[in-house]
Enzyme design. Sequence first.
Site, PDB file in Angstrom:
ATOM      1  N   ARG A   1    -114.369  -4.836  73.799  1.00 50.01           N
ATOM      2  CA  ARG A   1    -114.094  -6.122  74.673  1.00 50.01           C
ATOM      3  C   ARG A   1    -114.481  -5.787  76.220  1.00 50.01           C
ATOM      4  NH1 ARG A   1    -107.879  -7.437  73.560  1.00 50.01           N
ATOM      5  NH2 ARG A   1    -107.968  -5.174  73.272  1.00 50.01           N
ATOM      6  N   ARG A   2    -114.907  -6.726  76.882  1.00 54.98           N
ATOM      7  CA  ARG A   2    -115.374  -6.554  78.248  1.00 54.98           C
ATOM      8  C   ARG A   2    -114.028  -6.597  79.007  1.00 54.98           C
ATOM      9  NH1 ARG A   2    -114.518  -8.265  83.637  1.00 54.98           N
ATOM     10  NH2 ARG A   2    -115.994  -7.054  84.619  1.00 54.98           N
TER      11      ARG A   2
ATOM     12  N   GLY B   1    -109.567  -3.855  64.750  1.00 51.78           N
ATOM     13  CA  GLY B   1    -109.343  -4.654  65.721  1.00 51.78           C
ATOM     14  C   GLY B   1    -108.187  -5.750  65.580  1.00 51.78           C
TER      15      GLY B   1
ATOM     16  N   GLN C   1    -104.381  -7.478  67.932  1.00 54.41           N
ATOM     17  CA  GLN C   1    -103.127  -7.640  69.021  1.00 54.41           C
ATOM     18  C   GLN C   1    -102.350  -6.708  67.832  1.00 54.41           C
ATOM     19  OE1 GLN C   1    -100.228  -6.988  70.495  1.00 54.41           O
ATOM     20  NE2 GLN C   1     -99.616  -8.887  69.351  1.00 54.41           N
TER      21      GLN C   1
ATOM     22  N   THR D   1    -101.495  -3.666  56.871  1.00 53.37           N
ATOM     23  CA  THR D   1    -100.052  -3.257  57.616  1.00 53.37           C
ATOM     24  C   THR D   1     -99.037  -3.073  56.683  1.00 53.37           C
ATOM     25  OG1 THR D   1     -98.399  -3.367  59.485  1.00 53.37           O
ATOM     26  CG2 THR D   1     -99.919  -5.212  58.630  1.00 53.37           C
TER      27      THR D   1
ATOM     28  N   GLU E   1     -96.237  -3.963  57.866  1.00 53.00           N
ATOM     29  CA  GLU E   1     -95.496  -4.920  58.501  1.00 53.00           C
ATOM     30  C   GLU E   1     -95.310  -6.127  57.327  1.00 53.00           C
ATOM     31  OE1 GLU E   1     -93.402  -5.361  61.071  1.00 53.00           O
ATOM     32  OE2 GLU E   1     -93.805  -3.295  61.399  1.00 53.00           O
TER      33      GLU E   1
ATOM     34  N   HIS F   1     -98.959   5.307  61.610  1.00 53.49           N
ATOM     35  CA  HIS F   1     -99.871   6.260  61.825  1.00 53.49           C
ATOM     36  C   HIS F   1    -100.014   6.797  63.235  1.00 53.49           C
ATOM     37  CE1 HIS F   1    -102.016   2.912  60.627  1.00 53.49           C
ATOM     38  NE2 HIS F   1    -103.238   3.186  61.438  1.00 53.49           N
TER      39      HIS F   1
END
Length: 281
Positions: free
Chosen positions: A7-8, A61, A63, A107, A109, A161
């Site tokens: 990402r920029r 990738g 969040q 995940t 989660e 991890h």
Amino acid sequence: QVHGIVRRSSSFNTGRIEHLYKNPQAHIEGNMKLHYGDLTDSTCLVKIINEVKPTEIYNLGAQSHVKISFDLAEYTADVDGVGTLRLLDAIKTCGLISSVKFYQASTSELFGKVQEIPQKETTPFYPRSPYGAAKLYAYWIVVNFREAYNLFAVNGILFNHESPRRGANFVTRKISRSVAKIHLGQLDCFSLGNLDAKRDWGHARDYVEAMWLMLQTDEPEDFVIATGEVHSVREFVEKSFKHIGKTIVWEGKNENEVGRCKETGKIHVTVNHKYYRPTEV
């Protein structure tokens, strides 16, 4: 060659992969090629995939901070959930369904409020965060592309991890960095959330090998990757302080609990409710 999407940013955000540059000081690329892009931008994903024509794609990738996903719920859904769909659609748009193998970073989660112990590939999912819910969509859209288009696509359901490259605001690095600073006289005390939260922690090096191995199989299949051992945040704190020759003694309860050094009497750990998740797992 390995190609990556970055990402920029107004400041350099490649600190954890700088050693992979041919010349790290000058950011000169060798066998690692970086492309500006974002999982929220389907046009750039199509452009990059069409240009590179990769044989393997690893979607790492996201969040990925669970606590922060409660504050950035819509963004987390867009990147972690719909972002995965954009990547899969880009593969299809570029006509690479038959030549690409796709790995999705799923995940533990997904299990959230666990329905059985231990968890396995057939354990029902019960996510307990916007992050977990977004990753649940990503999991099923991968399965759908695999079954609908015969894409070699797999979900790696990985438990925690860790490594020295883990972000500093994750609990493992927060503890290890804080204990190191206390040892060096740069810090007196730090705050944590739920000390009794338990996690299965492995090493990222082993888990990345597992990701690669999942794409080397003859048939695509989803796997749970874990150590099979759980430890509490409290244990992690105690072992970290033991490493610098300190014994932590716990006093008080709940938000008033503190970790005091047995040798010096100093309080090194406190509990702050702001670090608690709205729903714990």
